[in-house]
Enzyme design. Structure first.
Site, short mmCIF file in Angstrom:
data_model
loop_
_atom_site.label_atom_id
_atom_site.label_comp_id
_atom_site.label_asym_id
_atom_site.label_seq_id
_atom_site.Cartn_x
_atom_site.Cartn_y
_atom_site.Cartn_z
N HIS A 1 0.95 -1.08 -0.09
CA HIS A 1 -0.13 0.06 -0.03
C HIS A 1 1.00 1.16 -0.04
O HIS A 1 1.79 1.32 -0.92
CB HIS A 1 -0.90 -0.14 1.16
CG HIS A 1 -2.03 1.03 1.45
ND1 HIS A 1 -2.39 1.72 0.27
CD2 HIS A 1 -3.08 1.20 2.21
CE1 HIS A 1 -3.40 2.59 0.59
NE2 HIS A 1 -3.74 2.22 1.80
N HIS B 1 -2.23 -2.20 -9.79
CA HIS B 1 -3.02 -1.65 -8.75
C HIS B 1 -4.35 -2.42 -8.77
O HIS B 1 -4.71 -2.79 -9.84
CB HIS B 1 -3.43 -0.06 -9.42
CG HIS B 1 -4.08 0.74 -8.37
ND1 HIS B 1 -5.51 0.68 -8.04
CD2 HIS B 1 -3.44 1.74 -7.50
CE1 HIS B 1 -5.57 1.50 -6.83
NE2 HIS B 1 -4.43 1.90 -6.69
N ASP C 1 2.99 5.64 -6.78
CA ASP C 1 4.19 5.35 -5.89
C ASP C 1 5.70 5.19 -6.65
O ASP C 1 6.73 5.32 -6.20
CB ASP C 1 4.23 4.13 -5.07
CG ASP C 1 3.16 4.19 -4.16
OD1 ASP C 1 2.02 3.64 -4.20
OD2 ASP C 1 3.24 5.19 -3.16
C1 SDX Z 1 -1.27 2.11 -3.44
O1 SDX Z 1 -6.07 0.90 -3.25
C2 SDX Z 1 -5.61 1.90 -3.33
O2 SDX Z 1 -6.07 2.99 -3.96
C3 SDX Z 1 -3.94 2.23 -2.89
C4 SDX Z 1 -3.36 3.49 -3.40
C5 SDX Z 1 -3.94 4.82 -2.63
O3 SDX Z 1 -3.75 5.81 -3.28
O4 SDX Z 1 -4.45 4.47 -1.47
O5 SDX Z 1 -3.42 3.61 -4.74
C6 SDX Z 1 -1.87 3.46 -3.28
O6 SDX Z 1 -1.21 1.48 -2.37
C7 SDX Z 1 -0.75 1.93 -4.66
C8 SDX Z 1 -0.23 0.45 -5.00
C9 SDX Z 1 1.42 0.60 -4.46
N1 SDX Z 1 1.73 -0.77 -4.20
C10 SDX Z 1 2.58 -1.51 -5.07
O7 SDX Z 1 3.18 -0.82 -6.15
C11 SDX Z 1 3.15 -2.79 -4.63
C12 SDX Z 1 3.21 -3.59 -6.15
N2 SDX Z 1 1.98 -3.91 -6.57
C13 SDX Z 1 1.41 -5.18 -6.10
O8 SDX Z 1 1.65 -5.60 -4.95
C14 SDX Z 1 -0.12 -5.12 -6.62
O9 SDX Z 1 -0.19 -4.70 -7.80
C15 SDX Z 1 -1.27 -4.54 -5.75
C16 SDX Z 1 -1.22 -4.85 -4.48
C17 SDX Z 1 -1.13 -3.04 -5.87
C18 SDX Z 1 -2.72 -4.99 -6.36
O10 SDX Z 1 -2.58 -6.05 -6.33
P1 SDX Z 1 -3.98 -6.95 -6.73
O11 SDX Z 1 -5.07 -5.87 -7.31
O12 SDX Z 1 -4.44 -7.91 -5.35
O13 SDX Z 1 -3.58 -7.86 -7.84
P2 SDX Z 1 -3.17 -9.51 -7.67
O14 SDX Z 1 -2.22 -9.62 -6.78
O15 SDX Z 1 -4.20 -9.97 -7.95
O16 SDX Z 1 -2.21 -9.50 -9.11
C19 SDX Z 1 -2.71 -9.86 -10.38
C20 SDX Z 1 -1.71 -10.46 -11.26
C21 SDX Z 1 -1.01 -11.68 -10.43
O17 SDX Z 1 -0.56 -12.60 -11.54
P3 SDX Z 1 -1.23 -13.90 -11.93
O18 SDX Z 1 -1.55 -14.62 -10.52
O19 SDX Z 1 -2.44 -13.25 -12.48
O20 SDX Z 1 -0.27 -14.66 -12.79
O21 SDX Z 1 -0.77 -9.40 -11.57
C22 SDX Z 1 0.58 -9.93 -10.80
C23 SDX Z 1 0.26 -10.89 -9.85
O22 SDX Z 1 1.25 -11.86 -9.54
N3 SDX Z 1 1.35 -8.78 -10.16
C24 SDX Z 1 2.30 -8.44 -10.33
C25 SDX Z 1 2.43 -6.97 -9.73
N4 SDX Z 1 1.29 -6.82 -9.37
C26 SDX Z 1 0.38 -7.74 -9.53
N5 SDX Z 1 3.76 -8.88 -10.68
C27 SDX Z 1 4.80 -8.36 -10.50
N6 SDX Z 1 4.96 -7.29 -10.27
C28 SDX Z 1 3.78 -6.48 -9.57
N7 SDX Z 1 4.10 -5.21 -8.78
#
Ligand code: SDX
Length: 431
Positions: free
Chosen positions: A265, A306, A364
């Site tokens: 997050h 996201h 971020d």
């Molecule tokens: C913020 O919610 C908000 O509004 C938050 C925010 C705000 O203003 O409050 O916008 C601020 O928190 C932004 C997000 C910051 N976090 C990161 O940058 C951390 C890296 N991102 C990931 O951890 C992820 O993208 C999330 C947590 C942000 C979102 O995850 P989801 O929606 O639960 O997606 P998921 O985990 O189901 O992923 C879907 C697929 C998966 O692969 P498959 O199982 O389909 O093969 O995408 C992949 C994931 O493994 N994936 C990634 C990835 N993010 C998702 N693979 C590599 N790198 C990534 N960053």
């Protein structure tokens, strides 16, 4: 005629008709509250498809990459407004008139000081304590200073709470930094703007004059606007759930800070910089991309992806532009980490894995580079996010308690534990 949906059951159980509600924008919602009476709950771990409340504050369209605060597009606010005006907008629902803005800013300035006793709370921490641990502790401790006589259900009381938190959290953040550095706390100077005051408390010292660079202060203010609110994200949902029991609002905001601290997050901006530091050269990018795709490797590309934006995060484009402005102002365009970030973004956006999963740079991805260029240590990045998000948290808390129909939050569960069984005395237990 209200639109409804009918649930039918393969075992011939009586069907259930549920109303469908449509908001101003966004997906319509199926109101499932009647399901309990029919013997069912819904199941949605992580709330990926669940609306937890009705809100008029922020709207996000993840497919179109849209973000509106009270109907105003984020790019128009980022380039034409300022954080104080946006805080007023989030809280009150309308942009302030000149008089309203002056009165609001005056009230905020009136609350920037912390109770003198709060210094002792800081001094209870180790010098090396993470600034977020200090912010959570000190903000939570405010509930000890502002509790008796506080009526959460009185809108005037809630407005004072909102002003106090918007005003004091920057002081808490800056003092957490000074505490880490072993430097004396710097008191707010109320002649300065919100962003200039924060820079003053962060970077000035009793030994020499300090004047915030207006270009950098403007960039910081814009970043605060971009981080001010974002619908029912994890930390905002935490504030709402904590506040739904009528808990002390300062303690509720501290709980939001705790949730924001997570690397998935608000902790992602700090994690992005650590990832870029670990990369240290563009030649290492392919290895990190490979690891990000490897399901057996827990590494994810920080700053990408996201839950909602399956198109570009509209804030990322503005942050990227701001990054150029700051690096130009500081003559840091050749910043090695900025170059790595640009190359990483280019490679990832051409990679099928990221394209197929609609993983784009989020807010971020670039903010950390700007903060570092401003001389803000990596450990303070999430603290700045928490500062900015305080306006959104208090606005959402206020909105929830303004609703006479609001209820304490109490999710249900799918139980998969043991069936009923008899107690076994310890002498009869076997490993
Ligand atoms: C913020 O919610 C908000 O509004 C938050 C925010 C705000 O203003 O409050 O916008 C601020 O928190 C932004 C997000 C910051 N976090 C990161 O940058 C951390 C890296 N991102 C990931 O951890 C992820 O993208 C999330 C947590 C942000 C979102 O995850 P989801 O929606 O639960 O997606 P998921 O985990 O189901 O992923 C879907 C697929 C998966 O692969 P498959 O199982 O389909 O093969 O995408 C992949 C994931 O493994 N994936 C990634 C990835 N993010 C998702 N693979 C590599 N790198 C990534 N960053």
């Amino acid at each position: 005629m209200k639109k409804t949906v009918t649930l039918t059951f393969s075992d011939g159980s009586p069907s259930i008709e549920l109303p469908i509600e449509q908001g101003t924008y966004g997906k319509p919602v199926i109101d499932i509250r009647a399901l309990g009476a029919h013997g069912y709950f819904t199941h949605d771990p992580g709330f990926t498809a669940t609306s937890s409340c009705t809100s008029a504050i922020t709207y996000i369209d993840g497919d179109e990459g849209l973000l509106y605060y009270r109907g105003y597009p984020i790019d128009e606010l980022a380039y034409q407004s300022d954080y104080m005006e946006v805080s007023y907008l989030l809280l009150h629902g309308e942009l302030p008139t000149a008089e309203q803005k002056t009165a609001f800013e005056q009230s905020i300035r009136h609350h920037t000081l912390l109770h003198d006793q709060m210094e002792n709370v800081f001094r209870g921490f180790r010098r090396s304590a993470h600034p977020m641990a200090v912010m959570i502790g000190v903000t939570g401790a405010m509930s000890a200073f502002y509790h008796s006589g506080l009526d959460n259900f009185n809108p005037q009381h809630r407005e004072v709470v909102a002003h106090r938190l918007i005003a004091k959290v920057p002081t808490v953040a800056a003092w957490a930094y000074k505490f880490n550095e072993g430097q004396p706390f710097v008191y707010p100077q109320n002649r300065l703007s919100y962003a200039e005051n924060f820079m003053h408390m962060m970077f000035s010292s009793p030994c020499e004059p300090y004047e915030p660079n207006p270009v950098l202060a403007r960039a910081l203010d814009r970043i605060f606007i971009l981080h001010a609110d974002h619908e029912q994200n994890a930390s905002t949902s935490t504030v709402r759930l904590a506040g739904s029991s009528g808990a002390n609002p300062y303690a509720c905001i501290a709980s939001g800070m705790a949730s924001l601290w997570g690397p998935l997050h608000g902790g992602a901006n700090e994690a992005v910089l650590r990832m870029l530091e670990e990369m240290d050269h563009v030649s290492k990018i392919p290895e990190f991309i490979r690891r990000a795709k490897d399901k057996s490797d827990p590494f994810r590309l920080m700053g990408f992806g996201h839950r909602i934006y399956k198109n570009v995060d509209p804030r990322a484009a503005i942050i990227r532009q701001t990054c150029y402005e700051v690096l130009d102002e500081l003559d840091l365009r050749d910043d090695p980490q900025f170059k790595i970030a640009l190359e990483l973004e280019r490679i990832a956006l051409e990679d099928e894995y990221f394209i197929a999963r609609k993983l784009y740079p989020n807010v971020d991805f670039y903010s950390g580079i700007i903060f570092r260029a401003l001389g803000i240590p990596t450990s303070m990045f999430t603290a700045l996010f928490a500062m900015a998000r305080t306006a959104g948290w208090v606005a959402q808390w206020h909105e929830m308690l303004s609703d006479p129909a609001h209820k304490i939050g109490r999710p249900r569960q799918l139980y998969t534990g043991s069936a009923r069984r008899e107690f076994v005395p310890i002498e009869q237990r076997k490993a």
